[in-house]
Motif scaffolding. Sequence first.
Motif, PDB file in Angstrom:
ATOM      1  N   SER A 251       0.822  -1.208   0.000  1.00 52.84           N
ATOM      2  CA  SER A 251       0.000   0.000   0.000  1.00 52.84           C
ATOM      3  C   SER A 251       0.858   1.261   0.000  1.00 52.84           C
ATOM      4  CB  SER A 251      -0.938   0.014   1.203  1.00 52.84           C
ATOM      5  OG  SER A 251      -0.217   0.180   2.414  1.00 52.84           O
ATOM      6  N   GLN A 252       2.140   1.127   0.299  1.00 55.08           N
ATOM      7  CA  GLN A 252       3.037   2.284   0.314  1.00 55.08           C
ATOM      8  C   GLN A 252       3.642   2.574  -1.055  1.00 55.08           C
ATOM      9  OE1 GLN A 252       5.572   2.602   3.959  1.00 55.08           O
ATOM     10  NE2 GLN A 252       4.947   0.483   4.292  1.00 55.08           N
ATOM     11  N   THR A 253       3.324   1.740  -2.034  1.00 52.79           N
ATOM     12  CA  THR A 253       3.868   1.927  -3.371  1.00 52.79           C
ATOM     13  C   THR A 253       2.898   2.715  -4.241  1.00 52.79           C
ATOM     14  OG1 THR A 253       2.951  -0.174  -4.181  1.00 52.79           O
ATOM     15  CG2 THR A 253       5.148  -0.233  -3.184  1.00 52.79           C
ATOM     16  N   GLY A 254       3.437   3.296  -5.298  1.00 60.38           N
ATOM     17  CA  GLY A 254       2.644   4.134  -6.194  1.00 60.38           C
ATOM     18  C   GLY A 254       3.320   5.481  -6.342  1.00 60.38           C
ATOM     19  N   ARG A 255       3.206   6.062  -7.528  1.00 58.85           N
ATOM     20  CA  ARG A 255       3.962   7.293  -7.786  1.00 58.85           C
ATOM     21  C   ARG A 255       3.482   8.480  -6.968  1.00 58.85           C
ATOM     22  NH1 ARG A 255       1.519   7.033 -13.360  1.00 58.85           N
ATOM     23  NH2 ARG A 255      -0.270   8.431 -13.363  1.00 58.85           N
ATOM     24  N   VAL A 256       2.310   8.358  -6.320  1.00 51.86           N
ATOM     25  CA  VAL A 256       1.805   9.470  -5.501  1.00 51.86           C
ATOM     26  C   VAL A 256       2.304   9.391  -4.065  1.00 51.86           C
ATOM     27  CG1 VAL A 256      -0.237   9.813  -6.921  1.00 51.86           C
ATOM     28  CG2 VAL A 256      -0.324   8.190  -5.018  1.00 51.86           C
ATOM     29  N   ILE A 286       7.109   2.175  -8.052  1.00 54.15           N
ATOM     30  CA  ILE A 286       6.008   1.718  -8.898  1.00 54.15           C
ATOM     31  C   ILE A 286       6.202   0.241  -9.217  1.00 54.15           C
ATOM     32  CG2 ILE A 286       5.572   4.001  -9.866  1.00 54.15           C
ATOM     33  CD1 ILE A 286       6.951   3.006 -12.463  1.00 54.15           C
ATOM     34  N   LEU A 287       5.081  -0.449  -9.378  1.00 54.06           N
ATOM     35  CA  LEU A 287       5.070  -1.878  -9.640  1.00 54.06           C
ATOM     36  C   LEU A 287       4.314  -2.121 -10.945  1.00 54.06           C
ATOM     37  CD1 LEU A 287       5.358  -1.466  -6.463  1.00 54.06           C
ATOM     38  CD2 LEU A 287       4.277  -3.702  -6.228  1.00 54.06           C
ATOM     39  N   PRO A 288       4.894  -1.785 -12.089  1.00 54.73           N
ATOM     40  CA  PRO A 288       4.141  -1.848 -13.342  1.00 54.73           C
ATOM     41  C   PRO A 288       3.730  -3.250 -13.759  1.00 54.73           C
ATOM     42  CG  PRO A 288       6.461  -1.441 -13.762  1.00 54.73           C
ATOM     43  CD  PRO A 288       6.269  -1.311 -12.285  1.00 54.73           C
ATOM     44  N   ALA A 289       4.389  -4.278 -13.215  1.00 52.66           N
ATOM     45  CA  ALA A 289       4.020  -5.656 -13.525  1.00 52.66           C
ATOM     46  C   ALA A 289       3.705  -6.426 -12.248  1.00 52.66           C
ATOM     47  CB  ALA A 289       5.131  -6.352 -14.301  1.00 52.66           C
ATOM     48  N   GLY A 290       3.320  -5.707 -11.209  1.00 55.71           N
ATOM     49  CA  GLY A 290       3.014  -6.359  -9.945  1.00 55.71           C
ATOM     50  C   GLY A 290       4.251  -6.573  -9.095  1.00 55.71           C
ATOM     51  N   PRO A 291       4.058  -7.020  -7.854  1.00 50.01           N
ATOM     52  CA  PRO A 291       5.181  -7.118  -6.913  1.00 50.01           C
ATOM     53  C   PRO A 291       6.190  -8.205  -7.249  1.00 50.01           C
ATOM     54  CG  PRO A 291       3.179  -8.036  -5.959  1.00 50.01           C
ATOM     55  CD  PRO A 291       2.768  -7.376  -7.239  1.00 50.01           C
ATOM     56  N   VAL A 295      10.466  -3.790  -9.966  1.00 44.94           N
ATOM     57  CA  VAL A 295       9.955  -2.665  -9.177  1.00 44.94           C
ATOM     58  C   VAL A 295      10.920  -1.498  -9.375  1.00 44.94           C
ATOM     59  CG1 VAL A 295       9.387  -1.858  -6.855  1.00 44.94           C
ATOM     60  CG2 VAL A 295       8.933  -4.246  -7.494  1.00 44.94           C
ATOM     61  N   PHE A 296      10.381  -0.344  -9.704  1.00 46.66           N
ATOM     62  CA  PHE A 296      11.237   0.797 -10.034  1.00 46.66           C
ATOM     63  C   PHE A 296      11.060   1.929  -9.031  1.00 46.66           C
ATOM     64  CE2 PHE A 296      10.384  -1.351 -14.061  1.00 46.66           C
ATOM     65  CZ  PHE A 296      11.672  -1.513 -14.559  1.00 46.66           C
ATOM     66  N   PRO A 339       0.711 -10.845 -14.110  1.00 52.66           N
ATOM     67  CA  PRO A 339       0.957  -9.810 -13.096  1.00 52.66           C
ATOM     68  C   PRO A 339      -0.141  -9.759 -12.046  1.00 52.66           C
ATOM     69  CG  PRO A 339       1.377  -8.963 -15.306  1.00 52.66           C
ATOM     70  CD  PRO A 339       0.738 -10.304 -15.474  1.00 52.66           C
ATOM     71  N   TRP A 340       0.265  -9.535 -10.813  1.00 55.84           N
ATOM     72  CA  TRP A 340      -0.644  -9.460  -9.666  1.00 55.84           C
ATOM     73  C   TRP A 340      -1.334 -10.800  -9.395  1.00 55.84           C
ATOM     74  CZ3 TRP A 340       0.138  -5.120  -7.031  1.00 55.84           C
ATOM     75  CH2 TRP A 340       0.562  -3.989  -7.722  1.00 55.84           C
ATOM     76  N   GLY A 341      -0.798 -11.884  -9.966  1.00 54.61           N
ATOM     77  CA  GLY A 341      -1.398 -13.196  -9.733  1.00 54.61           C
ATOM     78  C   GLY A 341      -2.749 -13.365 -10.394  1.00 54.61           C
ATOM     79  N   MET A 342      -2.996 -12.601 -11.466  1.00 57.35           N
ATOM     80  CA  MET A 342      -4.285 -12.654 -12.156  1.00 57.35           C
ATOM     81  C   MET A 342      -4.050 -12.809 -13.654  1.00 57.35           C
ATOM     82  SD  MET A 342      -6.053  -9.411 -10.186  1.00 57.35           S
ATOM     83  CE  MET A 342      -7.717  -9.715 -10.807  1.00 57.35           C
ATOM     84  N   SER A 343      -4.918 -13.542 -14.312  1.00 54.81           N
ATOM     85  CA  SER A 343      -4.833 -13.663 -15.764  1.00 54.81           C
ATOM     86  C   SER A 343      -5.210 -12.334 -16.410  1.00 54.81           C
ATOM     87  CB  SER A 343      -5.782 -14.752 -16.264  1.00 54.81           C
ATOM     88  OG  SER A 343      -7.136 -14.354 -16.086  1.00 54.81           O
TER      89      SER A 343
END
Length: 400
Positions: A251-256, A286-291, A295-296, A339-343
Motif C-alpha cells: 500500500s506504500q507503493t505508487g507514484r503518488v 512503482i510496480l508496473p508488472a506487480g510485486p 519494481v522501479f 501480473p498481480w497473480g491474475m490472468s
Amino acid sequence: MAGRSWEMSRRTAAGVILAAGMMPRTALANARFDAWRSQFKARARAEGIPTAVTRALDGARFLPDVVRSDRKPAETARSLGDYIASAASPQRIKAGQVAMSRYPTLLGRIEQRYDVPREVIVAIWGMESSYGAVRGSASVLSTLASLAFEGRRRELFENELLAALQILASGDVTQTRMRGSYAGAMGHTQFMPSSFLEHAVDFNRDGLRDIWADDPTDALASTAAYLRAKGWRKSQPWGYETRLPNGFDLSQTGRVFPRRLRDWSALGVTRADGGKLSGSSRGALILPAGPTGPVFMIFDNFHVLKTYNYADSYVIGVGHLSDRLAGRGTIVADFPTNPWGMSNAERQELQKRLNALGFQAGRPDGVIGEKGRAAIRSYETARGLPVTGVPSPDLLAVLQ
C-alpha cells in the motif's frame, strides 16, 4: 472554395444528410468531410491564419485508415515485458550506439546547452522513429483533419490542425514536406504541431526549425529543449530498479507516495544491483508488472518523460534504453506471465467492474498501472475497506 461562407457550408452539410440514403458510405463520409473542412477553413481564417495558407487544406483528404488505427482496441496492447524487450532490443541498442558515435559533437553541444543527457535524447529518437528511419509518410494535414472530423477528440485535433497551419504560415516547412505518422506526429522525434510551435528550435541556425530533414540536428535539439522546459533535472536519473523485502506493505507503493531514499532504505528497500539507498532525494516505488516483476524507484524526470508520452510503459522503455546506451545493465527481475497473480482476462474484468461502478480504472486492457491502482484505492475508501490499491483475485470476487 477559400471564400465559402459558413451559411453555404451549413446548407451543404444539410444536403449531404438528406442524400444519405442514396450515397455509398465512403462517398457520404467524403461529402461530410468536405463540408466540415469548409467550416474549419472559415474558423482558421477567423483565428488569423492567412487565406493563402488555409488553401493548403484543399488538398487534405479523409483517410479511413487513420481513423481505424486510432480506434485499435485496447486488447491489442502488448505486455510490459514484450514492450520493454522491443524498446531495448539488441538491434535498437546497437543502432543507438551507432547513432551516438556518428554525432558525438552535436550531441555534446545539445547536452551542454540543455543539460539533458545525450543517451536520453537518443533513446527518444530510437523509440519514436528508429533513429530517423521511420518518420512517417502520411500528410499531416490529412491525418489531423481526418481525426478532427471523426469527432471522438475533435477539439484536440482541430487545435493541432490549427497549429499545423501556423507552422506552414511560419515558413519552417512546405505542405509537401509536412509528413508524419498516422497520429499527426512529425519528424525524427515525432513532435505534435502544438509542441513544435512551443519548443522547436533552429539549432543549426539556417533560419528554419526543420525537424523533417535527414539531418537530425534541429529535431534532437528541439527534444532536449522540450524536456528542459518541462522540468528535466540535471544529474537525476529517470529511475532505477529496486528490490523489496519480504512482506513489504504494498500500500506504500505508487507514484503518488514519494519518500526520501534513506526512509525507503529504513524499510528494507535496496537497489536491484545491491546498492544501498541513501540521501534526502525523494523517489516513489512503482510496480508496473506487480510485486513479483521489476519494481522501479522513480524520480521527477520520470514525470517529465510522461509529458512526451503518458504511458508508463513508454517511459520505462525510454528510460531503460537510455540506461543501456549509457552502458548500464539489464533489468534483473523477470516479467511475470500473470501480473498481480491474475490472468489478463481477470485483470480486464476487474477494470470493467471498477469502471461500471464509477471508479475510473482506465480502458480495460489488463494493464493495471497507476490509474488502475488509484481507482482501487478510491473504491476501497468508499467501501470502508483497508486501503491498499492492490489488485487481486479477492478484490475481483468482492466486485462480482
